[in-house]
Design a protein around this motif. Structure first.
Motif, PDB file in Angstrom:
ATOM      1  N   ASP A 127       7.003 -11.211   2.040  1.00 29.01           N
ATOM      2  CA  ASP A 127       6.253 -12.372   2.496  1.00 29.01           C
ATOM      3  C   ASP A 127       5.216 -11.907   3.505  1.00 29.01           C
ATOM      4  O   ASP A 127       5.407 -10.908   4.210  1.00 29.01           O
ATOM      5  CB  ASP A 127       7.177 -13.392   3.155  1.00 29.01           C
ATOM      6  N   LEU A 128       4.112 -12.641   3.577  1.00 28.95           N
ATOM      7  CA  LEU A 128       3.046 -12.341   4.525  1.00 28.95           C
ATOM      8  C   LEU A 128       2.761 -13.571   5.376  1.00 28.95           C
ATOM      9  O   LEU A 128       2.743 -14.686   4.859  1.00 28.95           O
ATOM     10  CB  LEU A 128       1.738 -11.985   3.809  1.00 28.95           C
ATOM     11  N   PHE A 129       2.521 -13.352   6.665  1.00 33.63           N
ATOM     12  CA  PHE A 129       1.987 -14.405   7.519  1.00 33.63           C
ATOM     13  C   PHE A 129       0.476 -14.373   7.355  1.00 33.63           C
ATOM     14  O   PHE A 129      -0.141 -13.309   7.473  1.00 33.63           O
ATOM     15  CB  PHE A 129       2.287 -14.156   8.996  1.00 33.63           C
ATOM     16  N   VAL A 130      -0.125 -15.519   7.114  1.00 32.49           N
ATOM     17  CA  VAL A 130      -1.573 -15.638   7.160  1.00 32.49           C
ATOM     18  C   VAL A 130      -1.871 -16.138   8.570  1.00 32.49           C
ATOM     19  O   VAL A 130      -1.478 -17.242   8.941  1.00 32.49           O
ATOM     20  CB  VAL A 130      -2.112 -16.615   6.096  1.00 32.49           C
ATOM     21  N   VAL A 131      -2.516 -15.291   9.375  1.00 31.63           N
ATOM     22  CA  VAL A 131      -2.748 -15.586  10.786  1.00 31.63           C
ATOM     23  C   VAL A 131      -4.236 -15.838  11.004  1.00 31.63           C
ATOM     24  O   VAL A 131      -5.074 -14.980  10.691  1.00 31.63           O
ATOM     25  CB  VAL A 131      -2.271 -14.423  11.685  1.00 31.63           C
ATOM     26  N   GLU A 132      -4.546 -17.022  11.532  1.00 32.21           N
ATOM     27  CA  GLU A 132      -5.933 -17.345  11.851  1.00 32.21           C
ATOM     28  C   GLU A 132      -6.218 -16.881  13.272  1.00 32.21           C
ATOM     29  O   GLU A 132      -5.528 -17.261  14.216  1.00 32.21           O
ATOM     30  CB  GLU A 132      -6.187 -18.842  11.735  1.00 32.21           C
ATOM     31  N   ARG A 133      -7.236 -16.035  13.407  1.00 31.54           N
ATOM     32  CA  ARG A 133      -7.619 -15.497  14.710  1.00 31.54           C
ATOM     33  C   ARG A 133      -8.502 -16.513  15.430  1.00 31.54           C
ATOM     34  O   ARG A 133      -9.052 -17.410  14.810  1.00 31.54           O
ATOM     35  CB  ARG A 133      -8.345 -14.178  14.505  1.00 31.54           C
ATOM     36  N   PRO A 134      -8.654 -16.379  16.732  1.00 30.25           N
ATOM     37  CA  PRO A 134      -9.491 -17.321  17.490  1.00 30.25           C
ATOM     38  C   PRO A 134     -10.927 -17.415  16.981  1.00 30.25           C
ATOM     39  O   PRO A 134     -11.550 -18.469  17.083  1.00 30.25           O
ATOM     40  CB  PRO A 134      -9.457 -16.763  18.916  1.00 30.25           C
ATOM     41  N   PRO A 142       2.543  -8.513   7.341  1.00 25.10           N
ATOM     42  CA  PRO A 142       3.782  -8.460   6.558  1.00 25.10           C
ATOM     43  C   PRO A 142       4.973  -8.949   7.384  1.00 25.10           C
ATOM     44  O   PRO A 142       5.152  -8.525   8.529  1.00 25.10           O
ATOM     45  CB  PRO A 142       3.930  -6.981   6.216  1.00 25.10           C
ATOM     46  N   PHE A 143       5.753  -9.859   6.804  1.00 24.90           N
ATOM     47  CA  PHE A 143       6.920 -10.401   7.505  1.00 24.90           C
ATOM     48  C   PHE A 143       8.099  -9.467   7.257  1.00 24.90           C
ATOM     49  O   PHE A 143       8.989  -9.743   6.473  1.00 24.90           O
ATOM     50  CB  PHE A 143       7.213 -11.819   7.022  1.00 24.90           C
TER      51      PHE A 143
END
Length: 186
Positions: A127-134, A142-143
């Motif tokens: 699984d992957l976290f989709v992380v929105e940056r500032p 990767p989780f």
């Protein structure tokens, strides 16, 4: 609350069975005979599981009203969705439902803010976290235990220890050409 618990794959055989890509850590609870599941697209369901079995390491399901390969093929790529009590938690200590992880702040182990989890992408291998940056860009984390070192639901944050290049451009690229031995060209 609704959780995606599986995605229907290709038809298996001629009697209406389908392969499923399981997206739950509790398939025996969510995908057992008699379970009624909503679908995406909604027009495909709801579907009631008639039978389930494991064949060559894959879960095969047959749904009530689906009796042949044509009916099974029509369900391909349909998402199966279970209704879950919002207060229910996964059985395992280090297991989380997607809704628990969405909107967590992501910080490095040094406390440097990275962004906010906007989506969990379920891939076949991890699984992957989709992380929105500032700044609005996205980074994929990767989780896995080696990178995501802590999930703190009370503080609403995920702590990561990213390798070089994952969230910045500090990647170290090794090349055999850079370290080639010098020899005599005689």
């Amino acid at each position: 609350m609704q959780l995606v618990v599986a995605r229907i794959g290709r038809a298996h055989g001629i009697k209406g069975e389908v392969t499923v890509e399981v997206r739950t850590d509790e398939p025996e609870l969510r995908l057992g005979p008699g379970a009624v599941l909503a679908t995406d697209p909604a027009s495909a369901g709801p579907l009631t599981i008639a039978t389930g079995r494991v064949h060559s390491g894959r879960l095969l399901l047959r749904f009530e009203g689906v009796h042949d390969r044509t009916g099974a093929e029509a369900l391909r790529n349909t998402l199966l969705i279970a209704d879950v009590d919002p207060e229910e938690l996964p059985e395992g200590e280090d297991e989380y439902y997607d809704h628990q992880l969405i909107d967590l702040d992501v910080v490095t182990k040094d406390g440097e803010p990275v962004g906010r989890i906007t989506e969990i992408s379920h891939l076949p291998t991890q699984d992957l976290f989709v992380v929105e940056r500032p700044d609005g860009t996205e980074v994929f984390v990767p989780f896995v235990e080696e990178i995501v070192t802590e999930i703190d639901l009370q503080e609403q944050r995920a702590v990561i220890d990213p390798p070089p290049g994952l969230i910045d451009d500090r990647a170290e690229v090794a090349s055999s050409r850079d370290t080639a031995e010098t020899g005599d060209d005689a």
